[in-house]
Write a protein that holds these residues in place. Structure first.
Motif, short mmCIF file in Angstrom:
data_model
loop_
_atom_site.label_atom_id
_atom_site.label_comp_id
_atom_site.label_asym_id
_atom_site.label_seq_id
_atom_site.Cartn_x
_atom_site.Cartn_y
_atom_site.Cartn_z
N GLN A 182 -43.68 36.01 11.18
CA GLN A 182 -44.37 34.98 12.27
C GLN A 182 -45.79 35.14 12.62
OE1 GLN A 182 -42.42 34.43 14.46
NE2 GLN A 182 -43.54 34.10 16.39
N ASP A 183 -46.36 36.03 12.28
CA ASP A 183 -48.00 36.19 12.45
C ASP A 183 -48.40 34.35 11.79
OD1 ASP A 183 -48.19 38.37 14.17
OD2 ASP A 183 -48.56 39.78 11.82
N PHE A 184 -47.92 34.79 10.66
CA PHE A 184 -48.78 33.38 10.43
C PHE A 184 -48.10 32.09 10.74
CE2 PHE A 184 -47.71 29.68 6.75
CZ PHE A 184 -49.69 29.47 6.28
N CYS A 185 -46.93 32.65 11.38
CA CYS A 185 -46.45 30.69 11.56
C CYS A 185 -46.55 30.52 13.11
CB CYS A 185 -44.76 30.97 12.05
SG CYS A 185 -43.71 31.03 10.81
N GLU A 186 -47.51 31.92 13.95
CA GLU A 186 -47.83 31.96 15.65
C GLU A 186 -49.96 30.86 14.89
OE1 GLU A 186 -48.09 35.41 17.18
OE2 GLU A 186 -46.05 35.25 17.62
N LYS A 188 -50.71 29.11 12.83
CA LYS A 188 -50.35 27.89 11.87
C LYS A 188 -49.81 26.56 13.08
CE LYS A 188 -51.09 26.28 8.31
NZ LYS A 188 -51.81 25.65 7.53
N GLY A 189 -49.44 27.53 14.65
CA GLY A 189 -48.44 26.59 15.80
C GLY A 189 -47.67 25.87 15.14
N ILE A 190 -46.31 26.84 14.12
CA ILE A 190 -44.96 26.92 13.59
C ILE A 190 -44.24 27.54 14.47
CG2 ILE A 190 -43.77 26.29 11.08
CD1 ILE A 190 -46.55 25.80 10.21
N GLU A 191 -43.05 26.79 14.62
CA GLU A 191 -41.36 27.47 14.80
C GLU A 191 -40.88 27.84 14.15
OE1 GLU A 191 -41.49 26.72 19.69
OE2 GLU A 191 -40.44 25.01 18.04
N LYS A 192 -39.96 29.28 13.74
CA LYS A 192 -39.11 29.47 12.99
C LYS A 192 -37.16 29.27 13.86
CE LYS A 192 -36.39 32.48 10.16
NZ LYS A 192 -35.97 33.72 8.69
N ILE A 193 -36.89 28.28 13.82
CA ILE A 193 -35.65 28.04 14.17
C ILE A 193 -34.38 28.02 13.44
CG2 ILE A 193 -34.12 26.49 15.61
CD1 ILE A 193 -37.03 25.21 16.23
N ASN A 194 -33.32 29.07 14.23
CA ASN A 194 -32.09 29.41 13.77
C ASN A 194 -31.06 28.66 14.17
OD1 ASN A 194 -33.06 31.44 11.79
ND2 ASN A 194 -32.39 33.01 13.12
N GLY A 195 -29.72 28.56 13.11
CA GLY A 195 -28.72 27.48 13.41
C GLY A 195 -27.43 28.01 12.55
N ARG A 196 -26.44 26.82 13.26
CA ARG A 196 -25.10 26.61 12.01
C ARG A 196 -25.14 25.56 11.04
NH1 ARG A 196 -21.26 29.80 16.01
NH2 ARG A 196 -21.75 31.91 16.18
N MET A 197 -24.85 25.93 9.49
CA MET A 197 -24.29 24.24 9.05
C MET A 197 -22.63 24.72 8.79
SD MET A 197 -26.77 22.73 8.33
CE MET A 197 -26.49 21.48 6.31
N PHE A 198 -22.07 23.80 8.90
CA PHE A 198 -20.59 23.69 8.72
C PHE A 198 -19.51 23.43 7.64
CE2 PHE A 198 -22.05 23.61 13.12
CZ PHE A 198 -21.57 24.34 13.86
N ARG A 199 -19.32 24.14 6.84
CA ARG A 199 -18.51 23.91 5.72
C ARG A 199 -16.99 23.20 5.55
NH1 ARG A 199 -19.15 28.93 4.30
NH2 ARG A 199 -21.20 30.18 3.41
N TYR A 200 -16.84 21.29 5.10
CA TYR A 200 -16.29 21.37 5.10
C TYR A 200 -15.69 21.02 3.31
CZ TYR A 200 -15.97 19.98 9.89
OH TYR A 200 -16.10 20.36 11.59
N ILE A 201 -14.53 20.83 3.38
CA ILE A 201 -13.66 19.61 1.68
C ILE A 201 -12.18 19.10 1.93
CG2 ILE A 201 -12.55 22.31 1.31
CD1 ILE A 201 -13.78 22.43 -1.28
N TYR A 202 -12.35 18.31 0.76
CA TYR A 202 -11.11 17.46 0.79
C TYR A 202 -10.48 17.62 -0.56
CZ TYR A 202 -8.58 14.09 1.82
OH TYR A 202 -6.65 13.04 2.41
N PRO A 203 -9.69 17.88 -0.80
CA PRO A 203 -8.54 18.25 -1.69
C PRO A 203 -7.90 16.69 -2.88
CG PRO A 203 -7.47 18.46 -0.51
CD PRO A 203 -8.35 18.69 0.38
N LEU A 204 -8.72 16.72 -4.15
CA LEU A 204 -8.97 15.15 -4.63
C LEU A 204 -7.34 15.30 -5.21
CD1 LEU A 204 -12.54 15.10 -5.68
CD2 LEU A 204 -11.30 13.69 -3.32
N THR A 205 -6.82 16.44 -5.48
CA THR A 205 -5.07 16.05 -6.33
C THR A 205 -4.68 16.71 -5.62
OG1 THR A 205 -6.13 18.32 -7.25
CG2 THR A 205 -6.87 16.29 -8.50
N LYS A 206 -2.95 17.21 -6.14
CA LYS A 206 -1.93 17.87 -5.81
C LYS A 206 -2.63 19.44 -5.99
CE LYS A 206 1.54 14.48 -5.30
NZ LYS A 206 3.14 14.42 -6.02
N GLU A 207 -3.29 19.93 -7.19
CA GLU A 207 -3.36 21.27 -7.97
C GLU A 207 -4.52 21.99 -6.61
OE1 GLU A 207 -1.61 19.38 -10.49
OE2 GLU A 207 -3.05 18.67 -9.59
N ALA A 208 -5.78 20.82 -6.40
CA ALA A 208 -6.81 21.14 -5.86
C ALA A 208 -6.06 21.28 -4.00
CB ALA A 208 -7.35 20.02 -5.50
N ASN A 209 -5.38 20.74 -3.86
CA ASN A 209 -4.29 21.05 -2.88
C ASN A 209 -3.22 23.43 -2.22
OD1 ASN A 209 -4.31 20.08 0.71
ND2 ASN A 209 -1.77 20.78 -0.16
#
Length: 260
Positions: A182-186, A188-209
């Motif tokens: 935080q001290d270094f970011c202040e 340098k004039g830089i902010e740290k921002i948090n968010g979310r990443m949403f996972r998705y997956i699609y099965p390509l075979t019957k076994e995968a499903n």
């Protein structure tokens, strides 16, 4: 009006990267790329979009975290690293879904993969609606962090912050830093921002499903706008909720090495 079928085929890497740099909100190309695919209409030769397939920064860990009880390997899946279209295609509500449908058919015909995996970037306000419309399984979310320059609004991915981390280590008089303080970011004039990443997956075979059904991944509890969360660091280990941050997608002072 009958829509002309889409065609997906491999295109030269240079052509794909040029398209991505022009139309994708992030100019950084993943390092582990396997396929650069062009999207075309059956009725014209014009390049309408590009999909890059490969893996993220931790390929084996990604698939093992999704399927901890099975010995799946990196060659069992491919990840959408980049997907972007011509601006006029983005105004078509169904073009993304049609692209994914065509991509899934291509993967089944051209590869031995079990899954197509992807992430929706919540920090950019994306919940993954195109994947929801394409009947992907939702696999939960994880917290992610980026930095933002206060003056230029450049989004700095942690992967692009190596020089900053080295400078931060000198600033703190230590040998190494993994995250900007935080001290270094202040300083340098830089902010740290948090968010979310949403996972998705699609099965390509019957076994995968069948494997997917063992876990709680489903096609009902999709995230929506209310599930987007944004935080800004205001002190060491202290954050406050903020509205969706904006970024200048053309600024690339810190990202220039990854862009090049």
């Amino acid at each position: 009006m009958v829509k002309k079928p889409l065609i997906i085929k491999e295109i030269p890497k240079e052509e794909a990267i040029h398209f991505i740099r022009k139309y994708h909100y992030s100019k950084i190309i993943p390092k582990l790329c396997k396929y650069f695919l062009g999207i075309f209409s059956e009725s014209e030769r014009r390049l309408l979009g590009v999909v890059e397939l490969g893996w993220g920064t931790q390929p084996l860990q990604t698939i093992r975290k999704l399927f901890p009880d099975f010995d799946l390997k990196t060659n069992d899946y491919l990840e959408i690293g980049k997907m972007c279209f011509l601006p006029e295609m983005n105004r078509n509500n169904y073009f993304g879904s049609r692209t994914l449908s065509t991509l899934i058919k291509w993967l089944k015909a051209e590869t031995d993969c079990l899954y197509l995996y992807t992430l929706a970037d919540g920090i950019e306000g994306k919940c993954g609606y195109v994947y929801q419309a394409s009947n992907f399984f939702y696999c939960g979310y994880f917290k992610t962090s980026v930095y933002r320059d206060n003056q230029t609004f450049e989004k700095i991915h942690p992967r692009s912050a190596r020089a900053l981390l080295e400078e931060n280590a000198l600033f703190e008089n230590v040998s190494k830093k993994h995250w900007l303080t935080q001290d270094f970011c202040e300083y340098k004039g830089i902010e740290k921002i948090n968010g979310r990443m949403f996972r998705y997956i699609y099965p390509l075979t019957k076994e995968a499903n069948k494997l997917l059904k063992i876990y709680s991944y489903n096609r009902q509890d999709y995230p929506k706008a209310k599930d987007l969360v944004f935080e800004k660091r205001i002190a060491h280990r202290k954050y406050e909720r903020i509205s969706q941050p904006s970024f200048d997608k053309h600024a690339s002072f810190y990202n220039v090495q990854n862009v090049d």
